[in-house]
Write a protein that holds these residues in place. Sequence first.
Motif, short mmCIF file in Angstrom:
data_model
loop_
_atom_site.label_atom_id
_atom_site.label_comp_id
_atom_site.label_asym_id
_atom_site.label_seq_id
_atom_site.Cartn_x
_atom_site.Cartn_y
_atom_site.Cartn_z
N GLY A 124 0.82 -1.20 0.00
CA GLY A 124 0.00 0.00 0.00
C GLY A 124 0.85 1.25 0.00
N VAL A 125 0.51 2.19 0.88
CA VAL A 125 1.15 3.50 0.91
C VAL A 125 2.56 3.39 1.51
N ASP A 126 3.45 4.24 1.05
CA ASP A 126 4.81 4.32 1.59
C ASP A 126 4.73 4.56 3.10
N PRO A 127 5.46 3.78 3.90
CA PRO A 127 5.36 3.93 5.36
C PRO A 127 5.77 5.29 5.89
N ARG A 128 6.54 6.03 5.12
CA ARG A 128 6.97 7.35 5.59
C ARG A 128 5.84 8.36 5.60
N VAL A 129 4.79 8.08 4.84
CA VAL A 129 3.70 9.05 4.74
C VAL A 129 2.34 8.45 5.06
N ALA A 130 2.27 7.17 5.35
CA ALA A 130 0.99 6.51 5.61
C ALA A 130 0.40 6.99 6.94
N GLY A 131 -0.91 7.19 6.96
CA GLY A 131 -1.59 7.59 8.18
C GLY A 131 -1.89 6.42 9.10
N GLY A 132 -1.81 5.19 8.55
CA GLY A 132 -2.11 4.02 9.36
C GLY A 132 -1.39 2.81 8.84
N ARG A 133 -1.41 1.75 9.64
CA ARG A 133 -0.69 0.53 9.32
C ARG A 133 -1.61 -0.68 9.56
N LEU A 134 -1.67 -1.55 8.57
CA LEU A 134 -2.38 -2.82 8.68
C LEU A 134 -1.35 -3.94 8.68
N THR A 135 -1.35 -4.75 9.72
CA THR A 135 -0.43 -5.89 9.83
C THR A 135 -1.24 -7.17 9.80
N VAL A 136 -0.83 -8.09 8.93
CA VAL A 136 -1.51 -9.37 8.78
C VAL A 136 -0.53 -10.47 9.21
N ASP A 137 -0.90 -11.18 10.26
CA ASP A 137 -0.06 -12.25 10.81
C ASP A 137 -0.41 -13.55 10.08
#
Length: 391
Positions: free
Chosen positions: A10-23
């Motif tokens: 998805g979005v570059d982590p430097r500018v993303a407003g949120g994070r989705l982590t899938v285990d």
Amino acid sequence: MTHTDPQLHGVDPRVAGGRLTVDLDALAANYRFLAEQSTPAEAGAVVKADAYGLGTGPVVEALVAEGCRKFFVALPEEGLAVRASAPEADIYVFNGLFSPEAAAFYREGRLLPVLNSQSDLSIWEAHGWDDEDAPRPCALHVETGMNRLGLTPERAKIVAQENALTGALTPRLIISHLACADTPDHPMNRQQLESFQALGALFPDAESSLANSAGIFLGGEFLCDVTRPGVALYGSNPMNGTVNPMQSVASVHARIAQLRHVPAGATVSYGATPVGRDTLIAVTAVGYADGYHRSGSGAGVPLRTAQPVGSHGYIEGRRVPVLGRVTMDLTLFDVTDLGLDTLQVGDFIELMGSNLPMDELASACGTISYELLTSLGHRFERHYVRSGDHI
């Protein structure tokens, strides 16, 4: 390992407003558990809606590695996405055929349509693909009480009689769908099972499939030949009123965009919700455009009159409440009890995950975990984690 395909992140982590982590380890463990509960039936996997919002490719790859060989989707485009990660699998498409032209998609991906109506039957017979040893392979959906899709019992009997003579179709699987499986003592469950058994007997050469995630836990005759776990794979509790046996798969975090003090008596967000004390607010860069539902607001939405407590975040070992209304791109949290020195811009607040189960968040939003997962937007930075990697 962690997936590195930028399209998955998805979005570059430097500018993303949120994070989705899938285990993916938790996903694999959930599949193994559901497969064990399904024994002696074979456990397939429902991966429609982009694997319930978590990403078709990584999810299907993880399930194939666990031995899953039957996948279920809603639309043929979803089936083609599954085929890219599961070249040898049987892929069934629930929603049938909308036109003769649709058959080309099924042929391209060697997809198996679930035929729900006389129109579906006619289109597939005229335009479907042939297997090496059988014409027009497919599944048949028979109606047992859901009244959504499926052949009526009368039509199913006619199809069985006609196809026994013509052999025009090769039904590999007979399916129906339970309406009340998450309530084990609901009389509808037994009614549907008995109806399904009678209709399935009309097609003795086909396997049968009735149990969804909740249906697996009904056990016994409900298991049939193939089970179809869906939401339980992704960590949601499949049964009402029980301890959740599934591992948490998805976690969602929002980045703090600003920390601000407001005095007692000031107001916040749309609708001007008053605050009752001097308050430290964490303004996070996730809102309802990202799938964090407005109905989970701390105030100012109709649901709060029926269920007073809104959603929470989790940070530094504490639950922190949503303050005021969730907006399109921003959500406010009351972090007063943590103190300004504890937090900084760029920190992440958990919205859903191991500390805030998705079923709890769904309840606060007046909805179900299915809707939460499938609402997750494309503005998140995405991580797929396996084998002990931590983000």
